[in-house]
Design a protein around this motif. Structure first.
Motif, mmCIF file in Angstrom:
data_model
loop_
_atom_site.group_PDB
_atom_site.id
_atom_site.type_symbol
_atom_site.label_atom_id
_atom_site.label_comp_id
_atom_site.label_asym_id
_atom_site.label_seq_id
_atom_site.Cartn_x
_atom_site.Cartn_y
_atom_site.Cartn_z
ATOM 1 N N PHE A 142 0.810 -1.213 0.000
ATOM 2 C CA PHE A 142 0.000 0.000 0.000
ATOM 3 C C PHE A 142 0.846 1.268 0.000
ATOM 4 N N VAL A 152 -8.970 5.980 -3.316
ATOM 5 C CA VAL A 152 -8.989 4.523 -3.174
ATOM 6 C C VAL A 152 -10.410 3.996 -3.275
ATOM 7 N N ARG A 224 -2.611 2.335 7.050
ATOM 8 C CA ARG A 224 -1.607 2.667 6.030
ATOM 9 C C ARG A 224 -2.176 3.609 4.972
ATOM 10 N N LEU A 225 -3.383 3.315 4.517
ATOM 11 C CA LEU A 225 -3.987 4.149 3.483
ATOM 12 C C LEU A 225 -4.343 5.530 4.026
ATOM 13 N N THR A 228 -1.335 7.787 4.459
ATOM 14 C CA THR A 228 -0.892 8.338 3.181
ATOM 15 C C THR A 228 -1.809 9.466 2.731
ATOM 16 N N ILE A 236 -10.813 7.492 0.704
ATOM 17 C CA ILE A 236 -11.015 6.059 0.499
ATOM 18 C C ILE A 236 -12.496 5.767 0.582
#
Length: 358
Positions: A142, A152, A224-225, A228, A236
């Protein structure tokens, strides 16, 4: 020279060697074993597979997500460099529908960096056939995205990530494990109870034999996403079956050829999944600095995004398919079908206003 052990043999061998394994370890082996896991070897989608997802039901689903993506991209000032990442892209059907709509926006195609998180070789080939024109790149981590804003999409992705299960017993909570008895895989409990301080406060009054499912892997992916996105900007969108608030209840299930199957039988040949705890995902995203939208049902989200108008336009252009189009729309939004079971989650950079949410 001996034959290569099958996945069931490998799992049973590991249990005999190291003792009972957690439900999370078992799910991970069944679904993502490097060479024998379900998502490494099977093509689970469609009538000939084990289940059918929303993008396979109607193009309207992906088209409306295309409008969603474009709206956020424009709200961010139409950046010249940005990444669209799909988690578990299936056959590429969803992303093909998304981009057919999104790339009509001036400048979108020029700045697009398309990334796909996928491990199944057969599905990668199908994704490439549909998405090669967009310069798709396949990633296995990721952190492998560009430096620009990150958008995302995750449709029926989080439900397949491994979960741990805990069961309330007389002396407290115990982790559910998988062992063997007389040559068969069986559930059991770790004899050591979990300290009460390690369990959520809401479980203090849980009934005897209540089951708590914890998606540590889902939380790690979201962290993690979200980390970022909090740095680079973006959002997302996750669509899955699940519940709005952390609660007890067993939801782990196996599906094979559109029928429920025993989760302990035929490892690697049965799709395993569990309902998503969206409250837990929202907590992780908020801690990373994202704004979490009020959870919507799939029916609410698609209606707000204009599925009725899109269906009318498709029927006007294809009158001979009116019944099929109406049936597909109902399957996506009707409460008794996918409309209420599936939820739509969105966490975005503060200041963005994701469409489709109250």
């Amino acid at each position: 020279m001996t034959d290569t052990p099958t996945l069931p043999e490998l799992i049973d061998m590991q249990i005999r060697t190291t003792g009972p394994m957690s439900v999370a370890t078992y799910m991970g082996l069944c679904l993502t074993h490097p060479t024998k896991g379900y998502y490494k070897t099977a093509d689970p989608l469609g009538a000939a597979g084990d289940f059918i997802t929303a993008p396979e039901i109607s193009q309207m689903f992906g088209e409306l997500l295309g409008f969603f993506i474009v709206s956020l991209w424009q709200q961010m000032g139409s950046p010249r460099e940005f990444t669209v990442l799909e988690l578990g892209p299936g056959r590429g059907t969803l992303m093909a529908d998304v981009l057919r709509v999104a790339c009509k926006a001036e400048g979108f195609r020029d700045g697009l960096d398309l990334r796909l998180f996928e491990t199944n070789p057969a599905l990668i080939a199908e994704q490439n056939a549909r998405l090669e024109a967009y310069g798709a790149k396949w990633i296995d981590g990721f952190d492998k995205v560009g430096p620009g804003p990150l958008l995302v999409l995750a449709n029926e992705f989080f439900d397949a990530l491994p979960i741990r299960q805990f069961v309330r017993a007389e002396d407290g909570w115990h982790e559910r494990m998988i062992g063997t008895n007389n040559g068969r895989r069986v559930f059991g409990l770790n004899p050591t109870p979990i300290p009460a301080s390690a369990m959520p406060d809401i479980l203090a009054e849980a009934e005897l034999n209540a089951v708590l499912e914890v998606g540590l892997a889902s939380g790690e992916v979201m962290n993690r996403l979200a980390t970022t996105i909090s740095t680079q900007g973006g959002a997302i969108l996750a669509i899955d079956y699940g519940y709005a608030r952390t609660q007890t209840g067993e939801t782990l299930q196996g599906v094979r050829r559109h029928q429920y199957a025993n989760v302990l039988d035929a490892p690697g040949e049965v799709d395993l999944s569990a309902h998503v705890d969206f409250e837990a995902l929202g907590t992780v995203a908020a801690k990373a600095g994202l704004a979490v939208q009020p959870l919507a049902t799939q029916g609410q989200f698609l209606n707000r995004m204009g599925i009725n108008e899109r269906a009318s336009a498709l029927i006007a252009a294809n009158p001979g398919m009116a019944t099929d189009i109406s049936t597909a729309k109902a399957r996506l939004v009707a409460p008794e079908q996918m409309g209420e079971l599936f939820k739509v989650f969105c966490a975005a950079s503060p200041g963005l206003q994701p469409p489709g949410f109250a």
